[in-house]
Write an enzyme that holds these catalytic residues in place. Structure first.
Site, short mmCIF file in Angstrom:
data_model
loop_
_atom_site.label_atom_id
_atom_site.label_comp_id
_atom_site.label_asym_id
_atom_site.label_seq_id
_atom_site.Cartn_x
_atom_site.Cartn_y
_atom_site.Cartn_z
N LYS A 113 0.82 -1.21 0.00
CA LYS A 113 0.00 0.00 0.00
C LYS A 113 0.85 1.26 0.00
O LYS A 113 0.47 2.25 -0.60
CB LYS A 113 -1.00 -0.01 1.16
CG LYS A 113 -2.04 -1.10 0.97
CD LYS A 113 -3.39 -0.79 1.54
CE LYS A 113 -4.38 -1.82 1.00
NZ LYS A 113 -5.67 -1.84 1.65
N LYS A 195 -3.57 -9.71 -6.47
CA LYS A 195 -4.89 -10.09 -5.98
C LYS A 195 -5.95 -9.07 -6.41
O LYS A 195 -5.64 -7.89 -6.60
CB LYS A 195 -4.89 -10.27 -4.46
CG LYS A 195 -5.07 -9.02 -3.65
CD LYS A 195 -5.42 -9.34 -2.20
CE LYS A 195 -5.70 -8.03 -1.48
NZ LYS A 195 -6.91 -7.89 -0.77
N LYS A 198 -10.47 -4.23 -3.90
CA LYS A 198 -11.52 -3.25 -4.20
C LYS A 198 -10.98 -1.85 -4.42
O LYS A 198 -11.64 -1.02 -5.03
CB LYS A 198 -12.64 -3.30 -3.15
CG LYS A 198 -12.28 -2.82 -1.76
CD LYS A 198 -13.55 -2.71 -0.93
CE LYS A 198 -13.66 -3.79 0.14
NZ LYS A 198 -12.61 -3.73 1.14
P1 ATP Z 1 -8.58 -2.88 -0.19
O1 ATP Z 1 -8.37 -2.98 -1.67
O2 ATP Z 1 -9.21 -1.60 0.25
O3 ATP Z 1 -7.37 -3.26 0.60
P2 ATP Z 1 -9.69 -5.52 -0.17
O4 ATP Z 1 -10.46 -5.74 -1.41
O5 ATP Z 1 -8.34 -6.10 -0.07
O6 ATP Z 1 -9.66 -3.97 0.15
P3 ATP Z 1 -10.64 -5.98 2.57
O7 ATP Z 1 -11.80 -5.23 3.06
O8 ATP Z 1 -9.31 -5.51 3.03
O9 ATP Z 1 -10.63 -6.07 0.97
O10 ATP Z 1 -10.83 -7.51 2.93
C1 ATP Z 1 -12.02 -8.14 3.37
C2 ATP Z 1 -11.85 -9.63 3.34
O11 ATP Z 1 -11.78 -10.08 1.95
C3 ATP Z 1 -10.54 -10.13 3.97
O12 ATP Z 1 -10.80 -11.32 4.68
C4 ATP Z 1 -9.64 -10.41 2.81
O13 ATP Z 1 -8.69 -11.39 3.10
C5 ATP Z 1 -10.64 -10.88 1.77
N1 ATP Z 1 -10.16 -10.64 0.41
C6 ATP Z 1 -9.85 -9.44 -0.15
N2 ATP Z 1 -9.46 -9.59 -1.42
C7 ATP Z 1 -9.49 -10.92 -1.70
C8 ATP Z 1 -9.19 -11.71 -2.83
N3 ATP Z 1 -8.78 -11.15 -3.95
N4 ATP Z 1 -9.35 -13.05 -2.77
C9 ATP Z 1 -9.78 -13.63 -1.62
N5 ATP Z 1 -10.08 -12.94 -0.50
C10 ATP Z 1 -9.94 -11.60 -0.51
#
Ligand code: ATP
Ligand code: LTN
Length: 331
Positions: A113, A195, A198
């Site tokens: 990040k 990965k 969002k």
């Molecule tokens: P950001 O992009 O703002 O970091 P994020 O999409 O990574 O957000 P989070 O809110 O941080 O999502 O994560 C919520 C849950 O979703 C966590 O348990 C995280 O491990 C899971 N998660 C996020 N992205 C993935 C992915 N690509 N595949 C599987 N699990 C995911």
């Protein structure tokens, strides 16, 4: 026997993606009978990236509605918003004095990040894992269901909890990560080595849970694959591998079964099948989501009741923490 405790969190940092659903929220559904579950919308964590206040408010309500639409029952689970329970911020200070600079510097999410937002490497981004540790520890959590990207943060949580227990006496349950075998890391549709996230600016990289069917079809059609042309599980085909794992979770099949079912088929056919499988899973969720968003009063009731339940538990642990470190109780 008392039920074991589950805690997990999701950031209202944008629109929820298929990664969030397949990697996390979908699995939370299967736990609600057997465990005492707390699910938290971590608005304080989301602030580590700049959020327009009106967007943060909207995304927080949407995240809550989405958890309900995905099937979480507020009578069986405690659903709440992090900033409603001040014990999280309070305990975070104490625990930050028990976490080393070196430990936080090693966190890959921090490194990723900081590279992405080099103009805003704020102190919160650095201490983010301390707040996450506190989220988990305040509830005396046994299991933390997350995607595999969060494993390192849970290891840190365990280290800090053990340190506290050793220094002051037994206080925290030491939590374990709970990571699904398939779907734990859904990759970007545009850069399948990364990965799906969002906060990715490239909308084509993500499937959002609210994407209409035609958008889902288009995004899968454009998904980056390779020139090998065979649907199989292979390390040099990360795009196809990702599509196989998406299809396998949606259809409840193993990855090997999926590869077998599409033996001899072209990428075009496979991509359309994946799109249809995802549409089938998301349609009922979308329908429920829209109904819930038009009932603000109900959503308010859910988060207010959730905060009361969470607060009761969190306060107790916070009181213990304060007492053990030597703070004088006010009364
Ligand atoms: P950001 O992009 O703002 O970091 P994020 O999409 O990574 O957000 P989070 O809110 O941080 O999502 O994560 C919520 C849950 O979703 C966590 O348990 C995280 O491990 C899971 N998660 C996020 N992205 C993935 C992915 N690509 N595949 C599987 N699990 C995911
Ligand atoms: N760091 C997590 C979100 C999160 C979380 C938590 C997950 C905050 N607090 C407690 C599990 C338990 C993320 O970025 N996905």
């Amino acid at each position: 026997m008392e039920k074991k405790i589950i805690f997990s969190g999701i950031q209202p940092s944008g629109k929820l993606t298929l990664g969030n659903y397949l990697g996390a929220v979908r699995n939370w559904n299967n736990l609600q009978e057997e465990y005492n579950c707390f699910y938290c919308i971590v608005d304080m964590h989301a602030m580590t990236q700049y959020q327009e206040p009106k967007d943060l408010r909207k995304q927080t309500m949407e995240a809550l509605a989405m958890l309900l639409a995905c099937g979480l029952d507020p009578d069986k689970n405690t659903l709440f918003i992090q900033s409603h329970v001040p014990a999280h911020a309070e305990a975070a200070w104490v625990m930050s004095c028990m976490t080393y600079f070196g430990e936080l510097s090693r966190m890959t999410q921090f490194k990723d990040k900081s590279a992405k937002q080099s103009e805003n490497i704020n102190a919160g981004l650095f201490t983010y894992p301390v707040l996450m540790a506190v989220d988990i520890l305040l509830y005396q959590t046994h299991l933390v269901p997350v995607g595999s990207d969060q494993k390192q943060h849970i290891e840190l949580t365990r280290d800090v909890a053990e340190r506290f227990n050793n220094r002051y006496s037994e206080t925290f349950v030491i939590p374990e990560p709970y990571i699904a075998k398939v779907g734990a890391k859904i990759m970007s549709l545009q850069e399948p080595e990364k990965k799906m996230s969002k906060s990715d600016e490239n909308e084509n990289a993500n499937i959002y849970l609210l994407d209409p069917p035609e958008v889902i079809r288009k995004k899968f059609k454009r998904a980056v694959t390779d020139s090998i042309g065979i649907v199989q599980i292979a390390d040099d085909q990360p795009g196809i591998r990702n599509l196989i794992s998406i299809y396998s979770v949606c259809k409840n099949m193993t990855e090997e079964e999926v590869a077998k079912a599409f033996e001899g088929k072209g990428y075009g056919d496979f991509k359309s099948a994946v799109a249809e499988a995802v549409i089938e899973v998301l349609s009922p969720v979308q329908e429920k989501f829209h109904a819930l968003m038009s009932d603000k009063e109900y959503l308010e009731k859910v988060y207010q009741e959730g905060a009361l339940k969470a607060e009761n538990v969190a306060r107790k642990t916070l009181r213990k923490i304060y007492k053990k470190v030597g703070f004088i109780p006010r009364s």
